[in-house]
Design a protein around this motif. Structure first.
Motif, short mmCIF file in Angstrom:
data_model
loop_
_atom_site.label_atom_id
_atom_site.label_comp_id
_atom_site.label_asym_id
_atom_site.label_seq_id
_atom_site.Cartn_x
_atom_site.Cartn_y
_atom_site.Cartn_z
N ASP A 22 0.84 -1.19 0.00
CA ASP A 22 0.00 0.00 0.00
C ASP A 22 0.89 1.26 0.00
OD1 ASP A 22 -2.35 1.60 0.49
OD2 ASP A 22 -1.79 1.66 2.62
N ASP A 24 -0.36 4.94 1.06
CA ASP A 24 -0.64 5.84 2.19
C ASP A 24 -0.47 5.12 3.53
OD1 ASP A 24 -1.19 7.88 0.47
OD2 ASP A 24 -3.36 7.85 0.75
N GLY A 25 0.35 5.69 4.39
CA GLY A 25 0.57 5.09 5.71
C GLY A 25 1.61 3.97 5.67
N ASP A 209 -1.84 -0.93 5.94
CA ASP A 209 -2.02 -0.27 7.23
C ASP A 209 -3.48 -0.02 7.64
OD1 ASP A 209 -2.34 1.82 5.29
OD2 ASP A 209 -2.09 3.27 6.91
N THR A 210 -4.44 -0.22 6.70
CA THR A 210 -5.84 -0.04 7.09
C THR A 210 -6.67 -1.20 6.56
OG1 THR A 210 -6.48 1.23 5.13
CG2 THR A 210 -5.66 2.50 7.02
N ASP A 213 -6.77 -2.72 3.13
CA ASP A 213 -5.69 -3.61 2.72
C ASP A 213 -5.97 -5.08 3.05
OD1 ASP A 213 -4.17 -1.44 1.72
OD2 ASP A 213 -3.60 -0.95 3.78
#
Ligand SMILES: [Mg+2]
Length: 266
Positions: A22, A24-25, A209-210, A213
């Motif tokens: 991923d 973002d993050g 991270d979220t 995912d």
């Protein structure tokens, strides 16, 4: 149906050929904070080694960001071989031949529906400061400086789509509401990527991270999270790094290498 074959077969001497990460993050902050250039450079050096020596998995990207942003990040991390995924599965971009491919399961009706959803959101929330992220083609991402306000409109948005019979999935990342076609996801794009590259699931690792995912976690043999990941997705991880974002990614890549070294010991 005609499937395009990319003709890319990336095979390494490593346990895994590919890491689907991923953005973002993970690779960079989801906020507008500056990107950790040293961290990106470290991932780029990892990928240069992967391409040259085929002794470690190459890192590609799988993101909800507009595909132009993903293309740029893909080039920065020196992935010259394996397609990356943008707009939560709408697009693949192949760095080996510069071809963008939109999922053929997205019809003219779907594009029109997304366009109507854009107008609805503009009419209802535009004056309240809700901004639609530019650069998306078959989905909508919403931003507002007050994240709590943004979070508060998520349920009514989902209900309104449902009332109109629009098959649009609504979800929240750290700072954005994502409105995506129900039949398109990071998962469907990974399926396309694997079909086109011939890389098998047991030779793929993932990083996220979220909960968006989870589609990556569902389709890889091994899954890692940086320290800043949401608790819910950490429960899906084989390994949670003690480091944040791209430093966590580099730690996870080192962990993958170490795991293999331990397995090779007699
Ligand atoms: Mg993320």
């Amino acid at each position: 149906m005609v499937f395009k074959t990319w003709g890319v077969v990336f095979k390494t001497s490593s346990k895994y050929d590919l890491v689907i990460c991923d953005i973002d993050g993970c690779m960079s902050p989801e906020s507008h904070a500056l990107i950790n250039v040293a961290g990106i450079t470290a991932v780029a050096e990892h990928n240069q080694q992967a391409v040259a020596q085929k002794d470690r998995p190459i890192v590609t990207l799988c993101s909800g960001r507009p595909i132009g942003f993903v293309e740029c990040m893909c080039r920065l991390i020196q992935n010259s071989l394996v397609p990356c995924i943008g707009e939560n599965g709408v697009w693949l971009w192949n760095p080996s031949d510069n071809v963008f491919e939109c999922d053929s399961a997205i019809t003219d009706e779907h594009f029109e529906m997304v366009s109507e959803a854009r107008k609805l959101i503009r009419d209802r929330y535009g004056a309240l400061g809700v901004v639609q992220q530019p650069g998306k083609s078959a989905s909508v991402a919403l931003y507002h400086p007050d994240t709590e306000y943004l979070r508060s409109i998520l349920p009514e948005l989902g209900e309104e789509f449902q009332r109109r019979g629009w098959p649009i999935r609504v979800s929240m990342t750290w700072f954005y509401i994502n409105c995506d076609l129900e039949h398109i996801s990071k998962g469907t794009a990974i399926d396309r990527l694997l079909a086109q590259t011939g890389i098998s699931q047991e030779r793929i690792a993932g990083i996220g991270d979220t909960m968006g995912d989870r589609y990556i976690a569902d389709r890889v043999a091994w899954f890692g999270c940086p320290a800043n990941a949401k608790d819910e997705i950490k429960q899906r991880a084989n390994y949670v790094s003690g480091r944040d974002e791209v430093e966590g990614v580099m730690d996870i890549l080192a962990r993958l290498t170490n795991e293999q070294a331990e397995e090779l010991q007699p």
